[in-house]
Design a protein around this motif. Structure first.
Motif, PDB file in Angstrom:
ATOM      1  N   ASP A 102       0.804  -1.227   0.000  1.00 55.43           N
ATOM      2  CA  ASP A 102       0.000   0.000   0.000  1.00 55.43           C
ATOM      3  C   ASP A 102       0.832   1.270   0.000  1.00 55.43           C
ATOM      4  OD1 ASP A 102      -2.342  -1.416  -0.018  1.00 55.43           O
ATOM      5  OD2 ASP A 102      -2.773  -1.164   2.121  1.00 55.43           O
ATOM      6  N   GLY A 103       2.046   1.213   0.545  1.00 58.88           N
ATOM      7  CA  GLY A 103       2.840   2.427   0.670  1.00 58.88           C
ATOM      8  C   GLY A 103       4.111   2.436  -0.145  1.00 58.88           C
ATOM      9  N   ILE A 104       4.990   1.479   0.126  1.00 56.06           N
ATOM     10  CA  ILE A 104       6.324   1.515  -0.469  1.00 56.06           C
ATOM     11  C   ILE A 104       6.287   1.324  -1.977  1.00 56.06           C
ATOM     12  CG2 ILE A 104       8.550   0.307  -0.541  1.00 56.06           C
ATOM     13  CD1 ILE A 104       8.324  -0.011   2.469  1.00 56.06           C
ATOM     14  N   ALA A 105       5.398   0.473  -2.469  1.00 54.25           N
ATOM     15  CA  ALA A 105       5.309   0.257  -3.918  1.00 54.25           C
ATOM     16  C   ALA A 105       4.999   1.550  -4.662  1.00 54.25           C
ATOM     17  CB  ALA A 105       4.244  -0.794  -4.224  1.00 54.25           C
ATOM     18  N   ARG A 106       4.302   2.474  -3.989  1.00 51.63           N
ATOM     19  CA  ARG A 106       3.932   3.745  -4.610  1.00 51.63           C
ATOM     20  C   ARG A 106       5.011   4.811  -4.431  1.00 51.63           C
ATOM     21  NH1 ARG A 106      -0.753   1.327  -2.733  1.00 51.63           N
ATOM     22  NH2 ARG A 106      -2.556   1.448  -4.116  1.00 51.63           N
ATOM     23  N   GLU A 107       5.932   4.605  -3.489  1.00 44.38           N
ATOM     24  CA  GLU A 107       6.967   5.603  -3.184  1.00 44.38           C
ATOM     25  C   GLU A 107       8.327   4.931  -3.051  1.00 44.38           C
ATOM     26  OE1 GLU A 107       6.485   8.788  -3.016  1.00 44.38           O
ATOM     27  OE2 GLU A 107       4.296   8.915  -3.021  1.00 44.38           O
TER      28      GLU A 107
END
Length: 262
Positions: A102-107
């Motif tokens: 949810d978080g790292i894949a996007r950033e």
């Protein structure tokens, strides 16, 4: 499937301290376990966790997909081990997987750069001036990692006495960045970021990633100062409980990282 981590875990995930997360979770009623069977199924996109045949979702409604069967089994075992109630505070692997998806894949670039920034103020570079026993302990645990980074990564860091900030050479940070790029994958970076923040050392995290040291050695190195103070003054129950909770987070991150190459 009821969205346990959306309803209950999202507020808990916002706090980096595992002990604090547990305290938050204890104040909230836990849901009853509603499933019997936990399984892992391979799909084109990865390995998904199924509860009674229904896929688990992340808090942001993405599929909880793991890149390897070994990683998926670690997460699945947390769901199997739940008793009559489901306690997200006791599911660190699931939380880490959720964070990666949810978080790292996007950033992912920003997270990698955050790890590099830790290297700029790395624990291993700040040395006590006295007493002699403490300086010797720091050297014994920290110098081999620094020598390894210089010889094998090309990252030569400058040591400082005390806590005064020492700016590190851009060449060292660039070399570190290149070595970290071998692990530019969401779950791998999630694990390494966790290890970095728990130890206060990006160098320990990288040495672990490159199998120069294991999780136990990294943990011991990160707690040289604390263990020295415990020898001198003793410990207390609250500090011990906090450290135990943080070790569980550390070991889970380490196990998930290694599972990516299993």
């Amino acid at each position: 499937m009821r969205d346990i981590f959306s309803d209950l875990a999202a507020p808990v995930l916002s706090d980096e301290d595992p002990t604090r997360r547990a305290q938050i979770q204890m104040k909230r009623p836990l849901p009853k376990r509603f499933y019997k069977d936990v399984s892992v199924e391979q799909s084109d996109a990865g390995f998904q966790i199924l509860l009674d045949g229904r896929p688990v979702k992340t808090p942001m409604k993405s599929a909880l997909l793991l890149p390897t069967a070994a990683a998926a089994e670690i997460v699945a075992e947390e769901w199997r081990s739940q008793g009559e109630e489901i306690n997200p505070a006791k599911m660190p692997a699931t939380r880490l997987a959720n964070t990666a998806i949810d978080g790292i894949a996007r950033e992912i670039d920003a997270v990698a750069e955050d790890i590099v920034s830790f290297a700029g103020t790395d624990l291993l570079c700040y040395r006590a001036e006295h007493p002699e026993r403490l300086t010797a302990l720091q050297a014994r645990h920290w110098d081999p990692v620094l020598f390894w980074a210089a010889d094998n990564v090309g990252a030569r860091f400058i040591l400082a006495a005390g806590v005064m900030h020492q700016e590190q050479p851009e060449e060292a940070l660039s070399a570190y960045r290149r070595a970290l790029s071998d692990h530019h994958q969401p779950l791998a970076l999630a694990a390494l970021h966790t290890i970095t923040t728990l130890t206060g050392s990006a160098l320990l995290a990288l040495a672990f990633a490159k199998r120069r040291i294991d999780a136990e050695a990294a943990w011991a190195a990160a707690h040289v100062d604390e263990d020295f103070n415990i020898e001198q003054w003793g410990s207390d129950a609250e500090a011990e409980a906090r450290r135990k909770a943080r070790w569980i987070e550390m070991k889970t991150a380490a196990d998930l990282f290694h599972s990516l190459s299993a």
